[in-house]
Write an enzyme that holds these catalytic residues in place. Structure first.
Site, PDB file in Angstrom:
ATOM      1  N   ASN A 214      -4.584  27.396  -1.644  1.00  0.00           N
ATOM      2  CA  ASN A 214      -4.313  26.305  -2.583  1.00  0.00           C
ATOM      3  C   ASN A 214      -5.634  25.978  -3.277  1.00  0.00           C
ATOM      4  OD1 ASN A 214      -3.680  23.971  -3.942  1.00  0.00           O
ATOM      5  ND2 ASN A 214      -3.530  22.689  -2.097  1.00  0.00           N
TER       6      ASN A 214
ATOM      7  N   LYS B  47      -6.162  24.033  -5.746  1.00  0.00           N
ATOM      8  CA  LYS B  47      -6.243  22.659  -6.277  1.00  0.00           C
ATOM      9  C   LYS B  47      -6.772  22.683  -7.712  1.00  0.00           C
ATOM     10  CE  LYS B  47      -6.977  21.167  -1.579  1.00  0.00           C
ATOM     11  NZ  LYS B  47      -7.287  20.084  -0.683  1.00  0.00           N
TER      12      LYS B  47
ATOM     13  N   HIS C 204       2.528  18.206  -1.262  1.00  0.00           N
ATOM     14  CA  HIS C 204       1.157  18.175  -0.718  1.00  0.00           C
ATOM     15  C   HIS C 204       0.714  16.716  -0.581  1.00  0.00           C
ATOM     16  CE1 HIS C 204      -3.174  18.709  -0.355  1.00  0.00           C
ATOM     17  NE2 HIS C 204      -2.911  19.951   0.017  1.00  0.00           N
TER      18      HIS C 204
ATOM     19  N   GLU D 105      -1.941  15.272  -1.230  1.00  0.00           N
ATOM     20  CA  GLU D 105      -2.660  14.722  -2.391  1.00  0.00           C
ATOM     21  C   GLU D 105      -1.672  14.284  -3.465  1.00  0.00           C
ATOM     22  OE1 GLU D 105      -5.354  18.013  -2.962  1.00  0.00           O
ATOM     23  OE2 GLU D 105      -6.319  17.526  -1.057  1.00  0.00           O
TER      24      GLU D 105
ATOM     25  N   GLU E 251       0.318  19.808   7.651  1.00  0.00           N
ATOM     26  CA  GLU E 251      -1.046  19.489   7.221  1.00  0.00           C
ATOM     27  C   GLU E 251      -1.394  18.054   7.603  1.00  0.00           C
ATOM     28  OE1 GLU E 251      -2.485  22.273   3.935  1.00  0.00           O
ATOM     29  OE2 GLU E 251      -1.546  20.575   2.963  1.00  0.00           O
TER      30      GLU E 251
ATOM     31  N   GLY F 111      -9.693  18.919   4.008  1.00  0.00           N
ATOM     32  CA  GLY F 111     -10.949  18.781   3.272  1.00  0.00           C
ATOM     33  C   GLY F 111     -12.009  17.979   4.005  1.00  0.00           C
TER      34      GLY F 111
ATOM     35  N   SER G  88      -8.680  22.267   6.943  1.00  0.00           N
ATOM     36  CA  SER G  88      -9.994  22.812   7.282  1.00  0.00           C
ATOM     37  C   SER G  88      -9.926  24.141   8.040  1.00  0.00           C
ATOM     38  CB  SER G  88     -10.830  21.776   8.050  1.00  0.00           C
ATOM     39  OG  SER G  88     -11.025  20.624   7.241  1.00  0.00           O
TER      40      SER G  88
HETATM   41  C1  PEP Z   1      -5.032  21.840   1.563  1.00  0.00           C
HETATM   42  O1  PEP Z   1      -5.392  21.221   0.580  1.00  0.00           O
HETATM   43  O2  PEP Z   1      -3.856  22.193   1.638  1.00  0.00           O
HETATM   44  C2  PEP Z   1      -6.012  22.119   2.608  1.00  0.00           C
HETATM   45  C3  PEP Z   1      -5.554  22.489   3.776  1.00  0.00           C
HETATM   46  O3  PEP Z   1      -7.331  21.953   2.288  1.00  0.00           O
HETATM   47  P1  PEP Z   1      -8.603  22.334   3.216  1.00  0.00           P
HETATM   48  O4  PEP Z   1      -8.368  23.734   3.737  1.00  0.00           O
HETATM   49  O5  PEP Z   1      -9.779  22.258   2.293  1.00  0.00           O
HETATM   50  O6  PEP Z   1      -8.648  21.338   4.315  1.00  0.00           O
END
Ligand code: PEP
Length: 248
Positions: free
Chosen positions: A9, A11, A95, A97, A164, A170, A208
């Protein structure tokens, strides 16, 4: 057996030139990996570049969002047909976000999934709890609410679930392998009770994920892949995650 599924992803990163450079460097690194499904979800403006370069590759192109109407006066939105026309066969929906910054509720997520599936787009549905919810012992309750609301009247074909935990996205703070598997097992259990095909659906972990923690995650029985943000922006680190998921 569920084939591992690793998704990037990107973003709001990677303009078209960066997308081209990434794909050119990434393809040779994963050429021999046949036992993992790989998806890249660039921003909308880089879909054309990704689609051109991935034409003869098995790598799936995904989008990061879609509108729930098929067409009309929705300034700034993107329709399922626009995504398929740009080479996408999958879309990430719900997601955290989007839920947090764009007020997407489970009801909106449900409408988006319906429209996406009606237009033959596969869907990665994201669910996950906040730190506050986890600390209050509400993780399973939150997951249940999100699954029931987002998947209302939706069968599991063409779906992937991404667990998630918001506190791990992040932040560099990954859920432990056991925390992830416990949540995945809960999700699969809920799906078994409420839908057909729960044993075949893939559940990705996101939060992460990095080259050095993917193997531990993939060793968990209910973890079938990963949705990767930050570590998917560099070809070598994303390739290391893909190869780390190989031969699960
Ligand atoms: C994500 O945005 O779906 C995500 C898992 O980000 P990160 O790997 O940076 O934590």
């Amino acid at each position: 057996m569920r084939k591992p599924f690793i998704a990037a992803n990107w973003k709001m990163h990677m303009i078209s030139g960066e997308t081209e450079a990434f794909i050119t460097a990434f393809l040779p690194l994963v050429r021999d990996v046949k036992d993992v499904d790989i998806l890249i979800a660039p921003p909308f403006t880089s879909l054309a570049a990704a689609s051109r370069l991935l034409q003869s590759s098995p790598i799936i192109i995904g989008a990061q969002n879609v509108h729930y109407e098929e067409k009309g006066a929705f300034t700034g939105e993107i329709s399922p047909a626009m995504l398929t026309d740009s080479g996408c066969s999958c879309v990430i929906i719900g997601h955290s976000e989007r839920r947090q910054y764009f007020s997407e509720t489970d009801e909106i997520v449900n409408k988006k999934i319906r429209t996406a599936r009606k237009n033959s787009l596969e869907v990665i549905l994201c669910v996950g709890e906040s730190l506050e919810e986890r600390e209050a012992g509400k993780t399973f309750h939150v997951l249940e609410q999100q699954l029931a609301g987002s998947l209302k009247d939706i069968p599991l074909s063409g779906m992937t679930i991404a667990y998630e935990p918001i506190w791990a996205i992040g932040t560099g703070k990954t859920a432990s392998n056991e925390q992830a598997n416990e949540a995945h097992a809960f999700i699969r259990g809920w799906l078994r009770k409420n839908r057909e095909g729960a044993d075949h659906i893939r559940i990705q972990y996101g939060g992460s994920v990095k080259p050095d923690n993917i193997a531990g995650m993939m060793a968990q029985p209910d973890v079938d892949g990963a949705l990767v943000g930050g570590a998917s922006l560099k070809p070598d680190s994303f390739a290391a995650i893909v190869t780390g998921a190989s031969a699960k």
